[in-house]
Design a protein around this motif. Structure first.
Motif, PDB file in Angstrom:
ATOM      1  N   LYS A 156       1.161  -1.534  -0.341  1.00 40.96           N
ATOM      2  CA  LYS A 156       0.249  -0.093  -0.030  1.00 40.96           C
ATOM      3  C   LYS A 156       0.821   1.174   0.316  1.00 40.96           C
ATOM      4  O   LYS A 156       0.288   2.433  -0.477  1.00 40.96           O
ATOM      5  CB  LYS A 156      -0.757   0.130   1.483  1.00 40.96           C
ATOM      6  N   GLU A 157       2.469   1.414   0.222  1.00 41.59           N
ATOM      7  CA  GLU A 157       3.081   2.367   0.678  1.00 41.59           C
ATOM      8  C   GLU A 157       3.594   3.268  -0.803  1.00 41.59           C
ATOM      9  O   GLU A 157       3.085   4.387  -0.991  1.00 41.59           O
ATOM     10  CB  GLU A 157       4.136   2.197   1.521  1.00 41.59           C
ATOM     11  N   TRP A 158       4.007   1.981  -1.491  1.00 40.25           N
ATOM     12  CA  TRP A 158       4.389   2.241  -3.401  1.00 40.25           C
ATOM     13  C   TRP A 158       3.065   2.589  -3.615  1.00 40.25           C
ATOM     14  O   TRP A 158       2.898   3.921  -4.494  1.00 40.25           O
ATOM     15  CB  TRP A 158       4.843   0.999  -3.567  1.00 40.25           C
ATOM     16  N   THR A 199       0.174   3.967  -2.696  1.00 38.71           N
ATOM     17  CA  THR A 199       0.199   5.240  -2.756  1.00 38.71           C
ATOM     18  C   THR A 199       0.481   6.358  -2.930  1.00 38.71           C
ATOM     19  O   THR A 199       0.193   7.456  -4.089  1.00 38.71           O
ATOM     20  CB  THR A 199       0.166   5.445  -1.024  1.00 38.71           C
ATOM     21  N   SER A 200       2.053   5.902  -2.529  1.00 42.38           N
ATOM     22  CA  SER A 200       2.824   6.922  -3.576  1.00 42.38           C
ATOM     23  C   SER A 200       2.983   7.290  -4.741  1.00 42.38           C
ATOM     24  O   SER A 200       3.187   8.518  -5.476  1.00 42.38           O
ATOM     25  CB  SER A 200       4.000   7.193  -2.945  1.00 42.38           C
ATOM     26  N   MET A 241       9.208   0.056   2.985  1.00 43.18           N
ATOM     27  CA  MET A 241       8.554   1.071   4.407  1.00 43.18           C
ATOM     28  C   MET A 241       7.749  -0.021   4.203  1.00 43.18           C
ATOM     29  O   MET A 241       6.730  -0.286   3.086  1.00 43.18           O
ATOM     30  CB  MET A 241       8.806   2.308   4.263  1.00 43.18           C
ATOM     31  N   LEU A 244       4.098   0.532   6.553  1.00 42.61           N
ATOM     32  CA  LEU A 244       3.603   1.749   7.997  1.00 42.61           C
ATOM     33  C   LEU A 244       2.205   0.871   9.110  1.00 42.61           C
ATOM     34  O   LEU A 244       1.396   0.253   8.077  1.00 42.61           O
ATOM     35  CB  LEU A 244       2.378   2.699   7.573  1.00 42.61           C
TER      36      LEU A 244
END
Lengths: 147, 147, 147, 147, 147, 147, 147, 147, 147, 147
Positions: J32-34, J36-37, J120, J122
């Motif tokens: 989800k971190e990648w 979303t960015s 990363m 989260l």
């Protein structure tokens, strides 16, 4: 005594003694580009290198461990450099920055040219209309990856 | 219609049509570095070059004289660039700026490397530990003179 | 002792001794504009010039090699100058900057007026309504070239 | 419709029609330096001048009173200009600013060179090593007075 | 010893000895506004004035020529002043700046109010609801001229 | 429709119709300084004043309540103003800021001149050497108190 | 010796001797908020207060008149504070600034809350979920008036 | 439609319809301070609150989910606010920032006053010398802990 | 002697004696992350901790109370860090800042991750393609509440 | 249509349709971190990923190639972020920046943690005193090498 103090001593000794960076590089056995940036406080020396530097510039013994510590990098006093020689490099980024970006992405995809796994070579390029400065930079391409 | 409008049209057309900068350079008959920077609004085209560019990116006819006018240069939105690829070049100046200065002065005396009488070449440098970006810059040395 | 230290010594000695820049220029044998900027830390002196400067301002011997080293240029403490005399020059660029650009491009095409291959002359221009400052600048035109 | 809108129309029409600033100056009957800066939104035109400008660049009638209003001056988008041609002038102030100050004070005492009661002339100076840009500035000296 | 050093000595002596600016102005024979700004390092004194200032504040002899040199002007440490009293003047420009501009242009046409051929007077204005600060500024109007 | 939109309409109508601020002030029945700053978006009008302003500048009815709302104040696009007329006021603060501070404290003790309980008057001051701009400012002194 | 020197002496003595601001306030007989800000160089002391402060922090006699002079105010080294405790107050203005503006105008009309005729009280507010900092600010409303 | 668009619609509708923040707060059932900051784009509404807000200000249906999304906070256009009312709060931090820090640390030790677990109340404080603005802030103390 | 002086002594002693942060952390009995930041002037020590630090780095006795006072936090000389290692963390916020915001709000609603009730752990993560830096951050979620 | 336009469409659609980033990540099959960015305009999608994104957020077909082009990175409107959630990360760098530097150099020698070869995670970390945000970052260590 911090690294800035040591850098000022080196620069003052260089001027007073007429030492050349190229000669210091020969003593250290590395490229003049790396050695100059290290003497100017941007890189960390090994113990042997630090001893040579201290000897060359007649630094006090306390300077030797300081030369081996990793410095806080950044050699310029303002975000936009005022010195004309250095400003021209800033201008190149201003004018060609998006070109660097487009061409590197076109060739390699998304990622960057490393400024860490990086080396460069600066030479005089003889030319009938006036000699030129030639700089060759080589940095590893580091791709962004998905995860 | 100003030059920024034309640059945005070029970038949008490039993405939509999948055009490559290297192919545009071949059509123009100049280096990809110069052609890309010109397409990105940093250089002025001749009439023939402008016609090729307009044809390649399907620009409206009004864009052709705009491409021939000398643009207000500077391709970046902030003084310190935020894009990681472009920032690395800024970092190189921050870390190596005083090194450039010292080595050019040691070799040439007081003066600068021209950012106008300048050319560069960007290539992939194959390497077993990961390919590298190789950039060769060549700028005429311009000496300060007394008067 | 760095170049800033030497510049401060020169300025202090000039005030204390009532030396005139024009007289220093005569001793050096160059234009007062170049000599003043060099004394203020913006240009590098030759060995003979440095000796004359040191003698004129009663500088210590260590200052002589410092005067011969190429300085980090930029004489102003802020990006927008606060001193009214200097600010007026900044204002001229703010008001006339785009005019300089348009007229030079109209006459010469794309390129710049060099700030390195540059000289200037500052004179009193007598005028019945109040004397005027007359400044003549001459800089080589450097054209952008394609490659 | 504000002055910026009118300036953009003028610049667009100039490029589209291939108008030269020098020719506009002839029509107006004033120096090309003043006329160009006024067309670029830095000076106020008289009614007759505004009519000539509107006719030359085919501006709509509403533009005519706008050209006669005193504009908010300042032609550059950033405090430190990014365009290389304009930056060189900024660099001259950075390098020579304190020299201007010292020499004007030495000749005239405390005061400034006016940027209002000011005129300038920009010419091509032919030179065997490459033509030069010659700029002559003339500004009234304004003394600080005690009171 | 530079002008900043002398200004700090003056301010320290003023506080230590309880000297009033108004009394210094009487000794010099000029307005308190001019004298205070000169003591604070913004104006150049004549030889006689400098001698009086040195005597009043018990300055060392080396300070006397420094007081006669034209200073680098600008008395504030930041572009937007933090001191509340000084900030209110900055706020007046922020709120009324365009009003100054409109009304001066309406009355005089294009031009400026001189900050060089300028004087001012600061007085207590008694008022039943609380005394007021009254400041009268007078600056010569300088018209932009065509050329 | 926000206050900036209304201010732009007022300025455009003023230029197009050749309205004078002094005449608007007469219609409103207040000083030209207050009325101009209010028309330029820095003060709030009463309902009757807003109706007069809307009528004078032929504003649409929606503008009337907007003129009565308290605006976000600050009339300048940059922290250091680029317009020469407005810059001169900034320069006065830069040069005389510490003088204002010293003289007000000497007369009144610690506190400030209010920029809220403030009024000013701008007049032409005839003078044989060239007319002058005369500005009288009056602001209530507000003392800092202990608690 | 200037006010910054005195402030540094006070802070150093406070730490070395373990003095509490609340106790200094009791000695002076005023609120701890006012006394602390004055000790930190933001307010001017009376002669008696200065004597108590000098005695409490063992300051040299020269410090006493310095404490009575009105200081150049502003206690922070950067425009946006870096210290987390102080930043939270800056953040409150960033988030709630327009709210302060709307609610004060809704209640009082156009004007400001004075930062000069101002006092505040900072207390511990016991709370089962963790004690809270309670700050009560009181500033006189100052209305903008027409003129 | 983003949150800024919605905030502008709310502000325009408030002015056009003469709505009071205090009345909106009653409809929502929360403090006027929270409701105003939320309407100004600094807080996220629940579904029911958003429906009330949309109804009150006659917002289009698409605005309702936008009001429920967490906004990018920060209500001011510049780092140092230009509006006089808001600037006074900035000035309080500039003058009293180190005082807040010292007194909170003296009472609570190292840590901060939360700007998240925070509430405030703004009231008119009647006073014979002129009514005052009274603001009570309450923020949870958050201690730094070792680990 | 202020906290900066003490920090410089600690850093100089660390380099001169070859002390490791991890060893200091063992002596203090806390995590190396907290201890290093405290030694670098960002946290307050207890009396016992300060004594250990003073002993370890051979600090003078006056340093001990200084280490116990709460420091003015912020360890970097510029708003955008120039050091490449630290810049990469700044870049992560620039690139991922809005991602942090979206994901934390999606999981927790409106609020923040505390930087006060916070701890972190930095470890070497062995990896065949080159070891990695692994950083685990843990901060309490603090919700915005209505009131 | 440029990448900013596409990002605004995605954000607006997400709010209007109540889409969750975690669900988009599942569709794409990455963290989800990648994801979303990338949706927020910081990463380039492959053709298949772009098609999924366009379908999820109902983007027009022209958006698909735009999502595949490498964007100009940097997601924040100001150098120091104003949003409280994002500011806390900036604050961590301000407070812990030199700590990151010291500990990484102590463990790895001179070099950096890559922000390109980086990932990363989260997560919510349940905790009886209030749940915590847990972020694990992993970046390849890149050593500076001599040459």
């Amino acid at each position: 005594m911090n690294r800035n103090d040591v850098t000022e001593m080196i620069v003052a000794a260089k001027i007073a003694k007429g030492i050349k960076w190229a000669d210091v590089a020969v003593k250290i056995g590395l490229a003049k580009e790396w050695v100059t940036s290290a003497c100017l406080g941007q890189m960390a020396f090994t113990a042997e290198q630090a001893a040579i530097v201290a000897d060359t510039f007649a630094l006090p013994p306390e300077a030797i461990p300081v030369l081996q510590a990793v410095p806080y990098k950044g050699s310029l006093p303002t975000a936009v450099p005022t010195d004309p020689l250095i400003y021209r490099f800033y201008e190149l980024i201003s004018v060609y920055g998006t070109t660097f970006k487009e061409l590197i992405h076109e060739e390699f995809g998304d990622g960057i040219m490393s400024a860490i796994d990086f080396k460069m070579d600066l030479q005089r390029e003889p030319h009938p209309a006036g000699d030129r400065v030639s700089i060759t930079m080589s940095g590893k391409f580091l791709p962004y990856k998905t995860y």
